[in-house]
Design an enzyme around this catalytic site. Structure first.
Site, PDB file in Angstrom:
ATOM      1  N   SER A 142      -0.258  -9.473  -0.338  1.00 56.02           N
ATOM      2  CA  SER A 142      -0.141 -10.190  -2.242  1.00 56.02           C
ATOM      3  C   SER A 142       0.818  -9.713  -3.052  1.00 56.02           C
ATOM      4  O   SER A 142       1.548  -8.711  -2.827  1.00 56.02           O
ATOM      5  CB  SER A 142      -2.226  -9.854  -2.785  1.00 56.02           C
ATOM      6  N   GLY A 170      -7.047  -5.322 -17.734  1.00 52.20           N
ATOM      7  CA  GLY A 170      -7.205  -5.423 -17.166  1.00 52.20           C
ATOM      8  C   GLY A 170      -8.518  -4.142 -16.897  1.00 52.20           C
ATOM      9  O   GLY A 170      -7.260  -3.503 -16.578  1.00 52.20           O
ATOM     10  N   VAL A 207      -6.541 -11.039 -24.532  1.00 55.14           N
ATOM     11  CA  VAL A 207      -5.086 -10.970 -25.048  1.00 55.14           C
ATOM     12  C   VAL A 207      -4.651 -12.033 -24.738  1.00 55.14           C
ATOM     13  O   VAL A 207      -4.024 -13.330 -23.848  1.00 55.14           O
ATOM     14  CB  VAL A 207      -4.334  -9.927 -24.082  1.00 55.14           C
ATOM     15  N   HIS A 212     -24.991  22.328   3.241  1.00 57.59           N
ATOM     16  CA  HIS A 212     -25.369  23.191   2.323  1.00 57.59           C
ATOM     17  C   HIS A 212     -24.867  24.027   1.902  1.00 57.59           C
ATOM     18  O   HIS A 212     -24.040  24.682   2.526  1.00 57.59           O
ATOM     19  CB  HIS A 212     -26.713  23.646   1.509  1.00 57.59           C
ATOM     20  N   CYS A 214       1.447  -1.624  -0.126  1.00 52.29           N
ATOM     21  CA  CYS A 214       0.037   0.050  -0.066  1.00 52.29           C
ATOM     22  C   CYS A 214       0.907   0.923   0.120  1.00 52.29           C
ATOM     23  O   CYS A 214       0.406   2.022  -0.950  1.00 52.29           O
ATOM     24  CB  CYS A 214      -0.820  -0.224   1.285  1.00 52.29           C
TER      25      CYS A 214
HETATM   26  P1  FAD Z   1       0.448  -6.189   2.163  1.00 51.31           P
HETATM   27  O1  FAD Z   1       0.294  -5.091   1.959  1.00 51.31           O
HETATM   28  O2  FAD Z   1       0.882  -6.708   0.290  1.00 51.31           O
HETATM   29  O3  FAD Z   1       1.677  -6.232   2.825  1.00 51.31           O
HETATM   30  C1  FAD Z   1       2.463  -7.314   2.538  1.00 51.31           C
HETATM   31  C2  FAD Z   1       4.137  -6.770   4.148  1.00 51.31           C
HETATM   32  O4  FAD Z   1       4.623  -8.221   3.916  1.00 51.31           O
HETATM   33  C3  FAD Z   1       4.710  -6.420   2.044  1.00 51.31           C
HETATM   34  O5  FAD Z   1       5.797  -5.388   1.662  1.00 51.31           O
HETATM   35  C4  FAD Z   1       6.400  -7.779   2.693  1.00 51.31           C
HETATM   36  O6  FAD Z   1       7.262  -7.298   1.409  1.00 51.31           O
HETATM   37  C5  FAD Z   1       5.950  -8.061   3.228  1.00 51.31           C
HETATM   38  N1  FAD Z   1       6.168  -9.740   3.193  1.00 51.31           N
HETATM   39  C6  FAD Z   1       5.585 -10.917   2.331  1.00 51.31           C
HETATM   40  N2  FAD Z   1       6.073 -12.147   2.642  1.00 51.31           N
HETATM   41  C7  FAD Z   1       7.535 -11.775   3.990  1.00 51.31           C
HETATM   42  C8  FAD Z   1       7.559 -12.619   4.555  1.00 51.31           C
HETATM   43  N3  FAD Z   1       8.057 -14.378   4.195  1.00 51.31           N
HETATM   44  N4  FAD Z   1       8.973 -12.568   5.181  1.00 51.31           N
HETATM   45  C9  FAD Z   1       8.867 -10.587   5.652  1.00 51.31           C
HETATM   46  N5  FAD Z   1       7.819  -9.970   5.246  1.00 51.31           N
HETATM   47  C10 FAD Z   1       7.197 -10.523   3.850  1.00 51.31           C
HETATM   48  N6  FAD Z   1      -6.138  -0.440  -1.300  1.00 51.31           N
HETATM   49  C11 FAD Z   1      -6.819   0.472  -1.091  1.00 51.31           C
HETATM   50  O7  FAD Z   1      -7.934   0.159  -0.008  1.00 51.31           O
HETATM   51  N7  FAD Z   1      -7.086   1.050  -1.473  1.00 51.31           N
HETATM   52  C12 FAD Z   1      -6.101   1.953  -2.690  1.00 51.31           C
HETATM   53  O8  FAD Z   1      -6.225   2.940  -2.867  1.00 51.31           O
HETATM   54  C13 FAD Z   1      -5.476   0.822  -3.448  1.00 51.31           C
HETATM   55  N8  FAD Z   1      -4.099   0.991  -4.054  1.00 51.31           N
HETATM   56  C14 FAD Z   1      -3.958   0.256  -4.768  1.00 51.31           C
HETATM   57  C15 FAD Z   1      -2.837   0.972  -5.618  1.00 51.31           C
HETATM   58  C16 FAD Z   1      -2.169  -0.047  -6.646  1.00 51.31           C
HETATM   59  C17 FAD Z   1      -1.140  -0.149  -7.487  1.00 51.31           C
HETATM   60  C18 FAD Z   1      -2.072  -2.003  -5.461  1.00 51.31           C
HETATM   61  C19 FAD Z   1      -0.852  -2.706  -5.553  1.00 51.31           C
HETATM   62  C20 FAD Z   1      -2.465  -2.061  -4.562  1.00 51.31           C
HETATM   63  C21 FAD Z   1      -3.952  -1.155  -3.958  1.00 51.31           C
HETATM   64  N9  FAD Z   1      -3.983  -1.332  -2.742  1.00 51.31           N
HETATM   65  C22 FAD Z   1      -5.389  -0.480  -2.694  1.00 51.31           C
HETATM   66  C23 FAD Z   1      -4.516  -2.723  -2.282  1.00 51.31           C
HETATM   67  C24 FAD Z   1      -3.739  -2.532  -1.002  1.00 51.31           C
HETATM   68  O9  FAD Z   1      -2.562  -2.203  -1.762  1.00 51.31           O
HETATM   69  C25 FAD Z   1      -3.600  -4.200  -0.416  1.00 51.31           C
HETATM   70  O10 FAD Z   1      -5.157  -4.271  -0.293  1.00 51.31           O
HETATM   71  C26 FAD Z   1      -3.028  -4.257   1.103  1.00 51.31           C
HETATM   72  O11 FAD Z   1      -1.554  -3.097   1.029  1.00 51.31           O
HETATM   73  C27 FAD Z   1      -3.064  -5.329   1.869  1.00 51.31           C
HETATM   74  O12 FAD Z   1      -1.997  -4.947   3.218  1.00 51.31           O
HETATM   75  P2  FAD Z   1      -1.666  -6.275   3.944  1.00 51.31           P
HETATM   76  O13 FAD Z   1      -1.131  -5.902   4.754  1.00 51.31           O
HETATM   77  O14 FAD Z   1      -2.774  -7.129   4.113  1.00 51.31           O
HETATM   78  O15 FAD Z   1      -0.325  -6.907   2.444  1.00 51.31           O
HETATM   79  P1  NAD Z   2      -9.048  -6.308 -10.663  1.00 55.70           P
HETATM   80  O1  NAD Z   2      -9.622  -7.341 -10.345  1.00 55.70           O
HETATM   81  O2  NAD Z   2      -9.985  -4.745  -9.507  1.00 55.70           O
HETATM   82  O3  NAD Z   2      -9.640  -5.822 -12.126  1.00 55.70           O
HETATM   83  C1  NAD Z   2      -8.431  -7.078 -12.514  1.00 55.70           C
HETATM   84  C2  NAD Z   2      -9.598  -6.861 -14.198  1.00 55.70           C
HETATM   85  O4  NAD Z   2      -8.869  -7.724 -15.539  1.00 55.70           O
HETATM   86  C3  NAD Z   2     -10.966  -7.634 -13.825  1.00 55.70           C
HETATM   87  O5  NAD Z   2     -11.679  -7.013 -14.701  1.00 55.70           O
HETATM   88  C4  NAD Z   2     -10.615  -8.610 -15.027  1.00 55.70           C
HETATM   89  O6  NAD Z   2     -11.523  -8.901 -15.340  1.00 55.70           O
HETATM   90  C5  NAD Z   2      -9.890  -8.534 -15.917  1.00 55.70           C
HETATM   91  N1  NAD Z   2      -8.737  -9.142 -16.733  1.00 55.70           N
HETATM   92  C6  NAD Z   2      -9.245 -10.602 -15.670  1.00 55.70           C
HETATM   93  N2  NAD Z   2      -8.420 -11.849 -16.701  1.00 55.70           N
HETATM   94  C7  NAD Z   2      -7.718 -11.074 -18.005  1.00 55.70           C
HETATM   95  C8  NAD Z   2      -7.307 -11.447 -19.139  1.00 55.70           C
HETATM   96  N3  NAD Z   2      -6.929 -12.399 -19.625  1.00 55.70           N
HETATM   97  N4  NAD Z   2      -7.387 -10.255 -20.120  1.00 55.70           N
HETATM   98  C9  NAD Z   2      -8.518  -9.375 -20.094  1.00 55.70           C
HETATM   99  N5  NAD Z   2      -8.844  -8.365 -18.669  1.00 55.70           N
HETATM  100  C10 NAD Z   2      -9.098  -9.835 -17.633  1.00 55.70           C
HETATM  101  O7  NAD Z   2      -7.754  -6.694 -10.576  1.00 55.70           O
HETATM  102  P2  NAD Z   2      -6.286  -5.439 -10.414  1.00 55.70           P
HETATM  103  O8  NAD Z   2      -7.199  -4.038 -11.547  1.00 55.70           O
HETATM  104  O9  NAD Z   2      -5.579  -5.848 -10.759  1.00 55.70           O
HETATM  105  O10 NAD Z   2      -6.608  -4.741  -8.368  1.00 55.70           O
HETATM  106  C11 NAD Z   2      -6.092  -6.131  -8.255  1.00 55.70           C
HETATM  107  C12 NAD Z   2      -6.683  -5.458  -6.700  1.00 55.70           C
HETATM  108  O11 NAD Z   2      -5.848  -4.056  -5.951  1.00 55.70           O
HETATM  109  C13 NAD Z   2      -7.496  -5.369  -6.383  1.00 55.70           C
HETATM  110  O12 NAD Z   2      -7.935  -6.685  -5.768  1.00 55.70           O
HETATM  111  C14 NAD Z   2      -8.288  -3.847  -5.714  1.00 55.70           C
HETATM  112  O13 NAD Z   2      -8.916  -3.967  -4.559  1.00 55.70           O
HETATM  113  C15 NAD Z   2      -7.030  -3.759  -5.037  1.00 55.70           C
HETATM  114  N6  NAD Z   2      -6.399  -2.301  -5.489  1.00 55.70           N
HETATM  115  C16 NAD Z   2      -7.309  -0.889  -5.371  1.00 55.70           C
HETATM  116  C17 NAD Z   2      -7.437  -0.138  -5.576  1.00 55.70           C
HETATM  117  C18 NAD Z   2      -8.929   0.858  -4.609  1.00 55.70           C
HETATM  118  O14 NAD Z   2      -9.347   0.512  -3.139  1.00 55.70           O
HETATM  119  N7  NAD Z   2      -8.458   2.000  -4.980  1.00 55.70           N
HETATM  120  C19 NAD Z   2      -6.151   0.327  -6.197  1.00 55.70           C
HETATM  121  C20 NAD Z   2      -5.570  -0.508  -6.680  1.00 55.70           C
HETATM  122  C21 NAD Z   2      -5.858  -1.858  -6.824  1.00 55.70           C
END
Ligand code: FAD
Ligand code: NAD
Length: 466
Positions: free
Chosen positions: A144, A181, A238, A445, A44
């Site tokens: 993840s 996606g 794709v 408002h 995050c």
């Molecule tokens: P993570 O944040 O994935 O943290 C897990 C940590 O564990 C990592 O730092 C990793 O290095 C560490 N780790 C893993 N295995 C080990 C190990 N064996 N030993 C030591 N360390 C380890 N969610 C939202 O709610 N709002 C958003 O705007 C949003 N935007 C996003 C944008 C992008 C581009 C992405 C990819 C994700 C976004 N998400 C958003 C999703 C959000 O980031 C995740 O849901 C959230 O970070 C999950 O938290 P977590 O603590 O479960 O895991």
């Molecule tokens: P997502 O699940 O939101 O979207 C993936 C999309 O890819 C889906 O619409 C799916 O139908 C499509 N897809 C799957 N296989 C495909 C293929 N072979 N060809 C074309 N389309 C395909 O996943 P994401 O956008 O990768 O995000 C991952 C996770 O990160 C989500 O679970 C989301 O909750 C989290 N995230 C959250 C935020 C936020 O809260 N604002 C921002 C970024 C990411």
């Protein structure tokens, strides 16, 4: 000598692990958190929520200056140019500030950061950088990682086929970005690079964008993103990709089968979802397995089937969202310390931080209809005085209530401030509110939030401003 080194060890310092570790320490338990990254905060803070929001915000400012939005307010600018390095530096500063902040909070709360990759030796022993640490309870919060797409190999260093981490770090605006996606990442990152000048094509397997959201919201999303210049190829998959130098060629096919076509791009973002990260954790050593989706199954108190081992966040079932992971972090700490913890998994808002934002909490209209009779109130942002004044006409708020009890079952919003507006809906639902409760709550408002009140009034068929 104490039986264990720690009361609790969290593995992973994302929003689940770091928040859980702080709360566990606040509750008086000796706590450590294992993190392999150089900085705390997980996906995050490092490569997810925060850097993406920095680029979304910065690119909105650029677009306002470049597309004449500011000129409407009498703000005259010379030639507007993008300094992408400065925008990337602003992003890096936000990440550095916030990740450093977690390090400060760990020190303040006396949480030990065990630096390195954690591996189970047994259910109460985690090996980090060659040293064993024991704890009465171990919480897996390893988050993840990106789901790979077979045949489309990501290489963030080359910068032609990238994942979200690569798309956040581009040093040049692509000529043509193809996003595979049409989910949250695809639309947020697609919006960033579209606003900064790229041609953007989104290829989505399903017939609509944003799976999981309300049907009306998904339909409207397609209209809005098309209007913003994103080219959408829905119902398309794709099947192959090849890279020659700085150019990729993608092979596309209709999802239901049919003739293939090719698409050229200088950048391809693979954003087809994320999968739980358990690699290298040594789950086999403690007899813990994962389900068909790679998730660790837990009970309501986050216990796994292995005594002394719990799991939270993206690595367990449920939406992969930072606030869900955080709330589970607090709950698992409280379960461990007191035996009682609370997360209401029925009321977890989701927000897509594009412009406008797309947000929702609770059931979609389709899900609610399947469960019984419902009433729906819908109010367009076009009729909200503040949105109209601010030239933000796109979107609506929709309140879904039980036809008999009037209890609110779900709220959906498309609006410039939908992510903020949805908080009141979540609070209302947490308190078991009826649509009448929202309709009779005084809303300031002129605010965008009045649209929530009007949509609730709409459930009784009596909105004022439409
Ligand atoms: P993570 O944040 O994935 O943290 C897990 C940590 O564990 C990592 O730092 C990793 O290095 C560490 N780790 C893993 N295995 C080990 C190990 N064996 N030993 C030591 N360390 C380890 N969610 C939202 O709610 N709002 C958003 O705007 C949003 N935007 C996003 C944008 C992008 C581009 C992405 C990819 C994700 C976004 N998400 C958003 C999703 C959000 O980031 C995740 O849901 C959230 O970070 C999950 O938290 P977590 O603590 O479960 O895991
Ligand atoms: P997502 O699940 O939101 O979207 C993936 C999309 O890819 C889906 O619409 C799916 O139908 C499509 N897809 C799957 N296989 C495909 C293929 N072979 N060809 C074309 N389309 C395909 O996943 P994401 O956008 O990768 O995000 C991952 C996770 O990160 C989500 O679970 C989301 O909750 C989290 N995230 C959250 C935020 C936020 O809260 N604002 C921002 C970024 C990411």
């Amino acid at each position: 000598m104490a039986e264990y080194d720690y009361d609790v060890i969290f593995i992973g310092a994302g929003p689940g692990g770091y928040v859980g570790a702080i709360r566990t320490a606040q509750l008086g338990l000796k706590t450590a958190c294992v993190e392999a990254r150089e900085t705390l905060g997980g996906t995050c803070l490092n490569v997810g929520c925060i850097p993406s929001k920095a680029l979304l915000h910065g690119s909105e400012k650029f677009a306002e200056a470049a597309n004449g939005t500011l000129a409407r307010y009498g703000i005259k600018l010379g030639k507007v140019e993008l300094d992408l390095a400065a925008l990337q530096a602003d992003k890096a500063e936000a990440v550095k500030g916030l990740t450093g902040g977690i390090e400060f909070l760990f020190k303040k709360n006396k949480v030990d950061w065990l630096k390195g990759y954690g591996t189970f030796k047994d259910a109460h022993t985690v090996t980090v950088a060659g040293k064993d640490y024991t704890a009465k309870e171990v919480v897996i919060a390893t988050g993840s990682s990106v789901t790979p797409l077979p045949g489309v190999e990501v290489d963030n260093d080359k910068g032609v086929i990238v994942d979200s981490t690569g798309a956040l770090a581009l040093s040049k605006v692509p000529e043509h970005l193809v996003v595979i996606g049409g989910g949250v990442i695809g639309l947020e990152m697609g919006s960033v690079w579209r606003r900064l000048g790229a041609k953007v094509t989104v290829v989505e397997f399903l017939d609509q964008l944003l799976p999981g959201m309300d049907g009306d919201v998904r339909k409207e999303a397609a209209k809005i993103f098309k209007k913003q210049g994103l080219e959408l190829k829905l119902g398309t998959k794709v099947t192959a990709a090849s890279v020659k130098g700085k150019q990729a060629t993608l092979t596309l096919e209709p999802a239901k089968g049919g003739p293939a076509e090719t698409l050229e791009a200088d950048c391809v973002l693979v954003a087809i979802g994320r999968r739980p990260h358990t690699a290298g954790l040594g789950l086999d050593k403690i007899g813990l397995d994962v389900n068909a989706r790679g998730q660790i199954e837990t009970g309501p108190d986050f216990r796994t089937k292995v005594d002394g081992v719990r799991a939270i966040g993206d690595v367990i079932p449920g939406p992969m969202l930072a606030h869900k992971a955080e709330d589970e972090g607090i709950a698992v700490a409280e379960y461990i310390a007191t035996g009682v913890g609370i997360v209401n998994h029925d009321v977890i808002p989701g927000v897509v931080y594009t412009n406008p934002e797309f947000a929702g909490v609770g059931l979609t209209e389709e899900q609610a209809r399947e469960k019984g009779e419902i009433k729906v109130g819908k109010f367009p942002m076009m009729a909200n005085s503040r949105a109209k004044t601010n030239h933000e006409p796109d979107g609506f708020v929709k309140v879904i209530a039980d036809a008999k009890t009037d209890k609110v079952l779900g709220v959906w919003a498309i609006a410039s401030l939908a992510g903020t507006m949805i908080a009141e809906a979540a609070l209302a639902m947490e308190f078991g509110a009826t649509s009448e409760d929202i309709a009779y709550t005084c809303h300031a408002h002129p605010t965008h939030s009045e649209a929530v009140k009007e949509a609730a009034m709409g459930v009784m068929g009596k909105p004022i401003h439409i």
